[in-house]
Every structure is written in structure tokens, then in C-alpha cells.
Design an enzyme around this catalytic site. Structure first.
Site: not given
Ligand code: KIV
Length: 279
Positions: A79, A111, A178
Site C-alpha cells: 500500500d 486509493e 471495498e
């Protein structure tokens, strides 16, 4: 190979778990998972933060190196933490490069959808494979109204489909989605050619990811609805530590089988020498 992976090709869905250290990575490989994610969830699972926001690039680098040592041949995604890619293309490329070169990751995850597509493109153009992450994006959960299901209204559902297409067109080779309704994710999965990995997104994906500490029950505080616990390690860990403390206090530990012996001749000689010193 992964870029072409779609469940509709008749293969079983991909299984991905997070790992943050060498033993966790080794267990994941031994268990036969397809992919390991060094998630910024390390902030809440291991580092004691309330969210992923404080996690630094150095944190992810340290944990990615450990995971790579534990799983030398696994496919490892690392990440990019909050504010290590938002500032500029240059910042994003440099930090993504560090996770690959210094951390040993195979790819990076970031993200964001349409708004971050140019960043995905810049990193991918620089030669670093990118995984997108849309829907509930924990680094910016505050902007989304907290940890809530995303895409339940027409506008937000449409926006999620646009996000997925933008991230794919920008060059991502995989997409994590998600906490989104399962019917919406099916529409997304049909519309993109890259594998869609769901977390709290139902069965209509090309794979599933869960946080290791959630699925093993290492953390037994409140869990989201989508978490399935496959073990209750927190209970075992507390019981194990309590039994150790109790054994220490009662003298049951260490027992003879836990102690090392010394030759009686050496001991006698040592005692004599100490005795001589004293007199
Ligand atoms: O950090 C993480 O563990 C993640 C998963 C929740 C997908 O991003």
C-alpha cells in the site's frame, strides 16, 4: 497473467490476505493464497493507531521487506500510505519506486477513482504495476461520511462504475473494491477486464481479500459485517499468556526440561575457586 484473470474464465476466485511480517507471509504462502497485501491496515492491526492515516512510507517499507523475506516468491502488493502519492506525480512515482526497489513489492496499491486516475497512469507509465482501490477508501473515510457502505444511491453507484473504468483505463492491472453492494460490484466486474478483488463487496468479484487479523480473530473487538472469523486466536493468545504468568508465579515454569545442564566437575571447580577467593 493476473491482468487477464477473470472468474468468468472458469477459474476459482483469487484469495488475497494481508500480511505484515515474515511469519504471517510464510503462513499465507503455506496456506496457498494467491496474493499478499502489505496493507496500511498495519496502522490499526499492529501499530495501535485508530485509522490508517498516520501510517508512513517507512512503516510500509519495513513491513514489506519483512513480508518479502518470509515469502520470497509470493505476489506481494504494498500500500502507498496517505499523502505519499496525492501531492504530485513525481512524489507518487518516487514513493512507488521505493516500495518496489527497497521493499521488494511486486506492485503498489493506491486509493481513489476518477480523481486519482492520472496518478495511477503516471506510476504505471514509470514501470510500476498499480492496483486501484475504490468504494470505501479508509484513508479518506471522513470525506465519505465514515465507514459506510458506498454506492447505494444512483449517483454514487454511477460514480463507482466511472471510478473503476477510469482506474482501469489509467493502466491499473487489478482493482480492490471495498464495502459496496454486491449487485453493484457485479456490474463493475462485468465492465472491466482487470481482476476485481472485493472486501465487503459480495461474491460477484474475481477474488476476495480480508485483513489477516480479522479472519484469524487476532483482534476480537468489533468487526465489520463482512468479516468472517476463521479462528479465534485472541482467546488462545490471552489464555496462553495467562497460563505462562501463572506457571511463573507458581514455579511450574521453567521445569527441568526447559533448563540447561552443566558438567558437575566444572561446577565443583567453579565453587572451589569462588570459595578460595572468599577466604
Ligand atoms: O490496508 C488494507 O488492509 C487494505 C484492505 C482492506 C484491502 O487496503
Amino acid at each position: 497473467m493476473l491482468r487477464r484473470y477473470k472468474v468468468r474464465d472458469g477459474e476459482p476466485p483469487l484469495a488475497m490476505v494481508t500480511a505484515y511480517d515474515a511469519p504471517g507471509a510464510r503462513f499465507a504462502v503455506d496456506a496457498g493464497v494467491d496474493l499478499i497485501l502489505v496493507g496500511d491496515s498495519v496502522g490499526t492491526t499492529l501499530l495501535g493507531y485508530e485509522s490508517t492515516v498516520p501510517v508512513t512510507l517507512d512503516d510500509i517499507l519495513r513491513h514489506t521487506r519483512a513480508v518479502r523475506r518470509g515469502a520470497p516468491t509470493a505476489h506481494v502488493v504494498a500500500d502507498l500510505p496517505f499523502m505519499t502519492y496525492q501531492v504530485s506525480d513525481e512524489q507518487a512515482i518516487a514513493n512507488a519506486g521505493r516500495l518496489i526497489k527497497e521493499g521488494g513489492a511486486d506492485s503498489v496499491k493506491l486509493e481513489g477513482g476518477v480523481a486519482l486516475a492520472s496518478r495511477v497512469a503516471a506510476i504505471a507509465r514509470a514501470g510500476v504495476p498499480v492496483v486501484g482501490h475504490i468504494g470505501l477508501t479508509p484513508q479518506t473515510a471522513g470525506l465519505l461520511g465514515g465507514f459506510k457502505v458506498q454506492g447505494q444511491e444512483f449517483e454514487s453507484a454511477r460514480a463507482l462504475i466511472d471510478d473503476a473504468i477510469a482506474v482501469e483505463q489509467a493502466g491499473a492491472y487489478m482493482l480492490v473494491i471495498e464495502v459496496v453492494p454486491s449487485a453493484l460490484v457485479e456490474l463493475v466486474t462485468e465492465r472491466v477486464a482487470i481482476p476485481v478483488i472485493g472486501i465487503g463487496a459480495g461474491a460477484g468479484c474475481d477474488g476476495q481479500v480480508l485483513v489477516l487479523h480479522d479472519l484469524l480473530g487476532i483482534e476480537d473487538r468489533h468487526a465489520a459485517r463482512f468479516v468472517k472469523r476463521y479462528a479465534t486466536l485472541a482467546t488462545d493468545m490471552r489464555a496462553g499468556i495467562a497460563a505462562f504468568a501463572s506457571d511463573v508465579r507458581s514455579g511450574a515454569y521453567p521445569a527441568a526440561e526447559h533448563t540447561y545442564k552443566m558438567k558437575s566437575s566444572v561446577l565443583a571447580e567453579l565453587r572451589d575457586s569462588l570459595e578460595r577467593e572468599r577466604s
